[in-house]
Design a protein around this motif. Structure first.
Motif, PDB file in Angstrom:
ATOM      1  N   TYR A   1      19.317 -28.446   1.226  1.00 49.68           N
ATOM      2  CA  TYR A   1      20.553 -27.686   1.455  1.00 49.68           C
ATOM      3  C   TYR A   1      20.284 -26.591   2.480  1.00 49.68           C
ATOM      4  O   TYR A   1      19.405 -25.755   2.282  1.00 49.68           O
TER       5      TYR A   1
ATOM      6  N   SER B   1      26.922 -22.614   0.536  1.00 50.39           N
ATOM      7  CA  SER B   1      28.166 -23.294   0.158  1.00 50.39           C
ATOM      8  C   SER B   1      27.921 -24.757  -0.180  1.00 50.39           C
ATOM      9  O   SER B   1      28.533 -25.295  -1.114  1.00 50.39           O
ATOM     10  N   LEU B   2      27.030 -25.403   0.548  1.00 48.78           N
ATOM     11  CA  LEU B   2      26.706 -26.808   0.274  1.00 48.78           C
ATOM     12  C   LEU B   2      25.979 -26.945  -1.056  1.00 48.78           C
ATOM     13  O   LEU B   2      26.236 -27.876  -1.827  1.00 48.78           O
TER      14      LEU B   2
ATOM     15  N   SER C   1      23.134 -18.840 -10.089  1.00 49.43           N
ATOM     16  CA  SER C   1      23.576 -20.202  -9.769  1.00 49.43           C
ATOM     17  C   SER C   1      22.435 -21.190  -9.923  1.00 49.43           C
ATOM     18  O   SER C   1      22.612 -22.295 -10.444  1.00 49.43           O
TER      19      SER C   1
ATOM     20  N   ASP D   1      28.187 -26.748  -4.128  1.00 45.23           N
ATOM     21  CA  ASP D   1      29.075 -27.902  -4.330  1.00 45.23           C
ATOM     22  C   ASP D   1      28.341 -29.130  -4.845  1.00 45.23           C
ATOM     23  O   ASP D   1      28.883 -30.238  -4.835  1.00 45.23           O
ATOM     24  N   TRP D   2      27.092 -28.969  -5.301  1.00 42.66           N
ATOM     25  CA  TRP D   2      26.274 -30.104  -5.694  1.00 42.66           C
ATOM     26  C   TRP D   2      26.939 -30.968  -6.758  1.00 42.66           C
ATOM     27  O   TRP D   2      26.830 -32.193  -6.735  1.00 42.66           O
ATOM     28  N   TYR D   3      27.637 -30.337  -7.696  1.00 43.45           N
ATOM     29  CA  TYR D   3      28.225 -31.093  -8.808  1.00 43.45           C
ATOM     30  C   TYR D   3      29.447 -31.896  -8.369  1.00 43.45           C
ATOM     31  O   TYR D   3      29.877 -32.823  -9.070  1.00 43.45           O
ATOM     32  N   ILE D   4      29.979 -31.554  -7.187  1.00 39.88           N
ATOM     33  CA  ILE D   4      31.124 -32.304  -6.640  1.00 39.88           C
ATOM     34  C   ILE D   4      30.653 -33.396  -5.684  1.00 39.88           C
ATOM     35  O   ILE D   4      31.193 -34.499  -5.664  1.00 39.88           O
ATOM     36  N   SER D   5      29.638 -33.085  -4.909  1.00 39.75           N
ATOM     37  CA  SER D   5      29.192 -34.007  -3.864  1.00 39.75           C
ATOM     38  C   SER D   5      28.041 -34.926  -4.269  1.00 39.75           C
ATOM     39  O   SER D   5      28.067 -36.130  -3.991  1.00 39.75           O
TER      40      SER D   5
ATOM     41  N   SER E   1      25.647 -38.093   2.186  1.00 39.90           N
ATOM     42  CA  SER E   1      25.303 -36.876   1.441  1.00 39.90           C
ATOM     43  C   SER E   1      23.956 -36.297   1.876  1.00 39.90           C
ATOM     44  O   SER E   1      23.623 -35.163   1.539  1.00 39.90           O
TER      45      SER E   1
END
Length: 206
Positions: free
Chosen positions: A47, A51-52, A98, A55-59, A30
Motif C-alpha cells: 500500500y 486511503s488505499l 487502524s 479500503d482493504w476490507y472493500i477492495s 488489486s
C-alpha cells in the motif's frame, strides 16, 4: 518498506508465486500476489497511500474470500494476508489504531501489517526461518561484484600485473563512497578526497 524486500525473503524460504487463473484479473487489478509453500497460502499487497490501506476490507478482502471457496481444504486453515505499508506513518497517530483493528480481524484469514521487513519475526511460522537466514549485505555484494569483474573478463599479460593496483584503488574508492560520499555536500571536498585515495593506493603498492 517495499514489497520486493519481502519477496526476496519469501524466495529464500522456499515460497513460490502462484497464478490463480480464475481470479487473475481481480488479483492483477488489486496489485495482490499469492505465494504458496506446502499447504500455506500468503496473499501479499503493498500500500502506497493511507486511503488505499483503509479500503482493504472493500477492495482486497472480497477477493480473498472468493478465492477461499475454490481452494482445497488443506489450504483453508492456512491462509494469510500480508499488508505492506510503503508511505509515511510518522505524522499519523491514528493509523496505529487502524493497524491494530486490521490485525485483530481474522475473517477469512489471519492478517499481518508490516512497516519493516524485520517485523516478519512477528509471524510465528516464519520467525525461525528468518532468524536463521544469513543477512544480505548489499554494500559488500556490490563491492564484490565490481572487484571480481575479472572472473568474466580474464586478464593476461601486463593487464594482469596491474590488477593488484586496481584492486587497491577500487576498494578504497568504494569504501569511501559507502562511508563518506553520501553525506558530503561540497564537490571540492569530494574531489580532494578522491585524489588522496588515489595517492594512498599508489603509495601502498610501492
Amino acid at each position: 518498506m517495499q514489497i520486493e524486500e519481502l519477496i526476496i525473503k519469501f524466495k529464500q524460504m522456499g515460497y513460490e508465486s502462484m497464478e490463480f487463473e480464475l481470479f487473475h484479473d481481480e488479483l492483477t487489478e488489486s496489485g495482490m500476489q499469492m505465494w504458496v509453500k506446502e499447504s500455506r497460502v500468503i496473499f501479499l499487497k503493498e500500500y502506497e497511500a493511507k486511503s488505499l490501506f483503509l479500503d482493504w476490507y472493500i477492495s482486497e478482502q472480497p477477493i480473498i474470500a472468493s478465492i477461499y471457496n475454490y481452494l482445497p481444504s488443506n489450504y483453508k486453515n492456512n491462509i494469510y494476508f500480508f499488508m505492506i505499508l510503503n508511505f509515511d506513518l510518522s505524522k499519523d497517530e491514528g493509523l496505529a489504531l487502524s493497524i491494530n483493528k486490521v490485525v485483530k480481524d481474522e475473517y477469512v484469514c489471519k492478517k499481518y501489517v508490516f512497516q519493516s521487513v524485520d517485523e516478519i519475526t512477528d509471524v510465528p511460522f516464519l520467525s525461525d526461518q528468518f532468524i536463521k537466514m544469513p543477512q544480505f549485505d548489499y554494500d559488500q555484494e556490490f563491492k564484490s561484484g565490481i572487484l571480481n569483474f575479472n572472473t568474466i573478463n580474464e586478464l593476461t599479460g601486463e593487464e594482469k600485473e596491474d590488477l593488484d593496483s586496481f584492486y587497491s584503488l577500487a576498494n578504497n574508492l568504494l569504501d569511501y563512497y559507502f562511508t563518506s560520499y553520501s553525506v558530503l555536500e561540497e564537490t571540492s571536498k569530494f574531489e580532494k578526497d578522491i585524489l588522496k585515495i588515489g595517492n594512498r593506493s599508489v603509495i601502498n603498492e610501492d
